[in-house]
Scaffold this motif. Structure first.
Motif, short mmCIF file in Angstrom:
data_model
loop_
_atom_site.label_atom_id
_atom_site.label_comp_id
_atom_site.label_asym_id
_atom_site.label_seq_id
_atom_site.Cartn_x
_atom_site.Cartn_y
_atom_site.Cartn_z
N MET A 1 -35.82 17.23 46.38
CA MET A 1 -36.44 16.39 47.38
C MET A 1 -37.81 15.89 46.88
O MET A 1 -38.16 14.76 47.14
CB MET A 1 -36.58 17.21 48.66
N ARG A 2 -38.51 16.76 46.17
CA ARG A 2 -39.82 16.37 45.64
C ARG A 2 -39.68 15.24 44.62
O ARG A 2 -40.47 14.29 44.61
CB ARG A 2 -40.49 17.58 45.02
N THR A 3 -38.67 15.35 43.78
CA THR A 3 -38.41 14.31 42.77
C THR A 3 -38.12 12.98 43.45
O THR A 3 -38.61 11.94 43.01
CB THR A 3 -37.22 14.72 41.88
N LEU A 4 -37.35 13.02 44.51
CA LEU A 4 -37.03 11.80 45.24
C LEU A 4 -38.28 11.18 45.85
O LEU A 4 -38.46 9.96 45.79
CB LEU A 4 -35.99 12.09 46.33
N ARG A 5 -39.15 12.00 46.41
CA ARG A 5 -40.39 11.47 46.99
C ARG A 5 -41.26 10.77 45.94
O ARG A 5 -41.77 9.68 46.16
CB ARG A 5 -41.20 12.59 47.63
N ILE A 6 -41.41 11.42 44.79
CA ILE A 6 -42.24 10.86 43.73
C ILE A 6 -41.61 9.58 43.19
O ILE A 6 -42.29 8.55 43.03
CB ILE A 6 -42.46 11.89 42.60
N ALA A 7 -40.31 9.61 42.92
CA ALA A 7 -39.63 8.43 42.39
C ALA A 7 -39.65 7.28 43.37
O ALA A 7 -39.80 6.12 42.98
CB ALA A 7 -38.20 8.79 42.00
N ALA A 8 -39.51 7.56 44.66
CA ALA A 8 -39.55 6.50 45.67
C ALA A 8 -40.93 5.84 45.72
O ALA A 8 -41.05 4.62 45.83
CB ALA A 8 -39.19 7.07 47.04
N ALA A 9 -41.98 6.65 45.62
CA ALA A 9 -43.33 6.10 45.62
C ALA A 9 -43.59 5.26 44.38
O ALA A 9 -44.17 4.17 44.45
CB ALA A 9 -44.35 7.24 45.73
N VAL A 10 -43.15 5.75 43.23
CA VAL A 10 -43.33 5.00 41.98
C VAL A 10 -42.53 3.71 42.02
O VAL A 10 -43.00 2.65 41.58
CB VAL A 10 -42.92 5.87 40.76
N GLU A 11 -41.32 3.77 42.56
CA GLU A 11 -40.48 2.57 42.66
C GLU A 11 -41.15 1.49 43.51
O GLU A 11 -41.24 0.32 43.10
CB GLU A 11 -39.12 2.95 43.27
N ALA A 12 -41.64 1.87 44.67
CA ALA A 12 -42.29 0.90 45.55
C ALA A 12 -43.60 0.38 44.96
O ALA A 12 -43.88 -0.82 45.01
CB ALA A 12 -42.52 1.53 46.92
N ALA A 13 -44.40 1.27 44.39
CA ALA A 13 -45.68 0.86 43.82
C ALA A 13 -45.48 -0.05 42.60
O ALA A 13 -46.19 -1.06 42.45
CB ALA A 13 -46.50 2.08 43.43
N SER A 14 -44.51 0.28 41.77
CA SER A 14 -44.28 -0.56 40.59
C SER A 14 -43.74 -1.93 40.98
O SER A 14 -44.06 -2.93 40.34
CB SER A 14 -43.33 0.14 39.61
N LEU A 15 -42.94 -1.99 42.04
CA LEU A 15 -42.48 -3.30 42.51
C LEU A 15 -43.67 -4.13 43.02
O LEU A 15 -43.75 -5.33 42.73
CB LEU A 15 -41.45 -3.14 43.62
N ALA A 16 -44.59 -3.49 43.72
CA ALA A 16 -45.78 -4.20 44.20
C ALA A 16 -46.61 -4.73 43.03
O ALA A 16 -47.10 -5.87 43.07
CB ALA A 16 -46.61 -3.27 45.08
N VAL A 17 -46.75 -3.92 41.98
CA VAL A 17 -47.51 -4.35 40.81
C VAL A 17 -46.80 -5.53 40.13
O VAL A 17 -47.44 -6.52 39.73
CB VAL A 17 -47.71 -3.18 39.82
N LEU A 18 -45.49 -5.43 39.99
CA LEU A 18 -44.74 -6.53 39.35
C LEU A 18 -44.84 -7.83 40.14
O LEU A 18 -45.02 -8.91 39.57
CB LEU A 18 -43.27 -6.13 39.18
N LEU A 19 -44.74 -7.73 41.46
CA LEU A 19 -44.84 -8.94 42.27
C LEU A 19 -46.25 -9.52 42.26
O LEU A 19 -46.43 -10.74 42.21
CB LEU A 19 -44.40 -8.65 43.71
N ALA A 20 -47.27 -8.65 42.30
CA ALA A 20 -48.65 -9.12 42.22
C ALA A 20 -48.91 -9.79 40.87
O ALA A 20 -49.57 -10.83 40.81
CB ALA A 20 -49.61 -7.96 42.43
N ASN A 21 -48.37 -9.23 39.82
CA ASN A 21 -48.52 -9.82 38.50
C ASN A 21 -47.82 -11.17 38.44
O ASN A 21 -48.34 -12.12 37.86
CB ASN A 21 -47.96 -8.89 37.43
#
Length: 81
Positions: A1-21
């Motif tokens: 469950m911890r892995t899923l939480r971390i991966a979900a946060a990284v997934e959403a944050a990296s998408l935000a960075v890609l879109l901002a870029n």
């Protein structure tokens, strides 16, 4: 469950960075660094959701790119950690 939480946060944050870029500088260095990170986080979310004894709705939500991990987390029962 911890892995899923971390991966979900990284997934959403990296998408935000890609879109901002994409909307601003469109620097290839950022896309080259964050793109594979986003893809890895996306695949990790899918794998982690399949490893958790979860129902089908959570697994279906996990495959939605960008926010699937967050949606799957909302569908899972609260973790007693």
């Amino acid at each position: 469950m911890r892995t899923l939480r971390i991966a979900a946060a990284v997934e959403a944050a990296s998408l935000a960075v890609l879109l901002a870029n994409l909307l601003t500088a469109h620097a290839e260095a950022i896309a080259s660094l964050v793109g594979p990170l986003h893809g890895t986080a996306y695949l990790t979310v899918i794998a982690a959701t399949w490893l958790i004894p979860a129902g089908t709705p959570a697994r279906r939500r996990a495959v939605i790119p960008g926010i699937g991990g967050l949606l799957a987390l909302r569908r899972l029962p609260a973790d007693p950690e």
